[in-house]
Write an enzyme that holds these catalytic residues in place. Sequence first.
Site, PDB file in Angstrom:
ATOM      1  N   THR A 160      -5.418   3.421 -56.472  1.00 31.43           N
ATOM      2  CA  THR A 160      -5.677   2.249 -55.636  1.00 31.43           C
ATOM      3  C   THR A 160      -7.168   1.975 -55.434  1.00 31.43           C
ATOM      4  O   THR A 160      -7.520   0.884 -54.970  1.00 31.43           O
ATOM      5  CB  THR A 160      -4.970   2.394 -54.275  1.00 31.43           C
ATOM      6  OG1 THR A 160      -5.003   3.768 -53.855  1.00 31.43           O
ATOM      7  CG2 THR A 160      -3.515   1.960 -54.385  1.00 31.43           C
ATOM      8  N   GLU A 161      -8.021   2.953 -55.750  1.00 25.58           N
ATOM      9  CA  GLU A 161      -9.466   2.714 -55.821  1.00 25.58           C
ATOM     10  C   GLU A 161     -10.062   3.683 -56.822  1.00 25.58           C
ATOM     11  O   GLU A 161      -9.682   4.866 -56.867  1.00 25.58           O
ATOM     12  CB  GLU A 161     -10.171   2.926 -54.470  1.00 25.58           C
ATOM     13  CG  GLU A 161      -9.982   1.827 -53.462  1.00 25.58           C
ATOM     14  CD  GLU A 161     -10.782   2.068 -52.181  1.00 25.58           C
ATOM     15  OE1 GLU A 161     -11.826   2.768 -52.249  1.00 25.58           O
ATOM     16  OE2 GLU A 161     -10.361   1.581 -51.123  1.00 25.58           O
ATOM     17  N   ASN A 162     -11.014   3.197 -57.601  1.00 31.22           N
ATOM     18  CA  ASN A 162     -11.783   4.021 -58.519  1.00 31.22           C
ATOM     19  C   ASN A 162     -12.939   3.166 -59.019  1.00 31.22           C
ATOM     20  O   ASN A 162     -12.734   2.020 -59.408  1.00 31.22           O
ATOM     21  CB  ASN A 162     -10.902   4.496 -59.683  1.00 31.22           C
ATOM     22  CG  ASN A 162     -11.622   5.411 -60.657  1.00 31.22           C
ATOM     23  OD1 ASN A 162     -11.656   5.160 -61.855  1.00 31.22           O
ATOM     24  ND2 ASN A 162     -12.186   6.494 -60.153  1.00 31.22           N
ATOM     25  N   TYR A 213     -12.887   9.191 -56.569  1.00 29.54           N
ATOM     26  CA  TYR A 213     -14.229   8.882 -57.047  1.00 29.54           C
ATOM     27  C   TYR A 213     -14.956  10.068 -57.671  1.00 29.54           C
ATOM     28  O   TYR A 213     -15.739   9.887 -58.603  1.00 29.54           O
ATOM     29  CB  TYR A 213     -15.090   8.346 -55.898  1.00 29.54           C
ATOM     30  CG  TYR A 213     -14.665   6.989 -55.403  1.00 29.54           C
ATOM     31  CD1 TYR A 213     -15.133   5.828 -56.007  1.00 29.54           C
ATOM     32  CD2 TYR A 213     -13.781   6.853 -54.334  1.00 29.54           C
ATOM     33  CE1 TYR A 213     -14.752   4.575 -55.572  1.00 29.54           C
ATOM     34  CE2 TYR A 213     -13.391   5.593 -53.890  1.00 29.54           C
ATOM     35  CZ  TYR A 213     -13.873   4.461 -54.505  1.00 29.54           C
ATOM     36  OH  TYR A 213     -13.478   3.221 -54.066  1.00 29.54           O
ATOM     37  N   ARG A 256      -5.879  -6.107 -54.264  1.00 30.14           N
ATOM     38  CA  ARG A 256      -5.709  -5.275 -53.071  1.00 30.14           C
ATOM     39  C   ARG A 256      -6.765  -5.689 -52.046  1.00 30.14           C
ATOM     40  O   ARG A 256      -7.968  -5.535 -52.271  1.00 30.14           O
ATOM     41  CB  ARG A 256      -5.849  -3.790 -53.441  1.00 30.14           C
ATOM     42  CG  ARG A 256      -5.676  -2.862 -52.261  1.00 30.14           C
ATOM     43  CD  ARG A 256      -5.607  -1.394 -52.665  1.00 30.14           C
ATOM     44  NE  ARG A 256      -5.587  -0.577 -51.460  1.00 30.14           N
ATOM     45  CZ  ARG A 256      -6.618   0.119 -51.000  1.00 30.14           C
ATOM     46  NH1 ARG A 256      -7.760   0.152 -51.673  1.00 30.14           N
ATOM     47  NH2 ARG A 256      -6.514   0.810 -49.878  1.00 30.14           N
TER      48      ARG A 256
END
EC number: 3.2.1.21
Length: 442
Positions: free
Chosen positions: A350-352, A294, A78
């Site tokens: 999609t983010e972590n 997060y 990504r």
Amino acid sequence: MLPKRADFPADFQFGVATSSYQIEGHSFGGAGPTHWDTFAATPGNVVRAENGAVACDHYHRWEEDLDLIANVGFDIYRFSTSWARVMPEGRGPVNREGLDFYDRLVDGMLERGFKPALTLYHWELPAALADKGGWRNRDIASWFADFTQVIADRLGDRIWSAAPINEPWCVGWLSHFLGHHAPGLRDIRATAHAMHHVLVAHGKSIRVMRSHGMKNLGAVCNLEYPIPADETPEAAAAANLYDAYYNRFFVEGIFKGRYPQEVMEAFAPHMPHNWEDDFALIGEKLDWLGLNYYTCKRIAPTEGPWPAHHEVDGPLPKTAMGWEIYPEGLYQFLTRLKREYTGDLPLYVTENGMAAPDVVEDGKVEDPHRIAYYRDHLAAVQRAIAEGVPVKGYIGWSLMDNYEWALGYEKRFGLVHVDFDSLQRTPKASYLAWKDALGSRG
């Protein structure tokens, strides 16, 4: 140890993420100035006034960086395009050198066997458009559609997935109400306009990409799990309001054609003209929804004007960002999204990831805390999948240490350590743990 690829459904995919301004280096390749350059040049906005002029020099070292991704066995990369690199003034002439860079980058991904997952905009607004009001100006939706057209014409035939805008809450609230990110405003009218216009731009961009025959189009929203600071009704109301403007505003705009009443009580006098007429555009059909997660936040009420609340310290272990580590929140959001908004629509994390003060010792970086963070959040994903939530992929943040916006180069999220003087890359223990977990791509 991380769970193995075989511990997930056969079609589940793993990836890693970056963003353009944070890694590329913006002082070469014909890129134009952005509002982050001017924000960083203003004393007090960014730690040590650091900027993305060089960053990780990914612009020149992209082949090495793609090899790092391929070596782990990730399925997805990504990445984002820089609007100011492709169109230095935000409108008009295209910088062919910048467009050629992304052309080579996408080809490089395909040659290495992983899927390009494009985000068109990750916060680096061309300064010339900031001069025209930026996200406060409704015209930005058309300007962004024109930028989308340029990218779709050049890259659209090779992109596996695409989303218009990363984390609209950060583009709107964090940058226009709290003033922590460029353009650094603290103005409720600017915020109401920006939060609405970012969704109008999202809808227009989706339409442009659909018209080009691009497939697998989605949206990426960041969510934070709100927890009342105590058991009082006032704390519950404060946490609900936080949930409304942080988590629900954008997903309700896209999937319900409305904004939360708790937010509109304050926003209504400040909204753009005829804003109610835009929901058909905002709600353009999507193929997936991406969740950036997060942490949680403990919310307490305060005296004073809306929103009249503040964050309080929590008891859980924290990352270098001061964020509590709370995997339960990821599970709760995945199940909630399916239940209340998306149904059978595929979901992606999609983010972590987590920031830590990593150091190189004897050519190695030991980061067991990061491995544990990934392990526990992957377990939350597995739990959601077991309950029927259609989670189709997990993308970690981030491939490498990079420019962390107003925090400069202090906070390290990467699987790969970057020495910001020599730019040497050193894979961390977490990188090797991912490699062991994924093995070769089937």
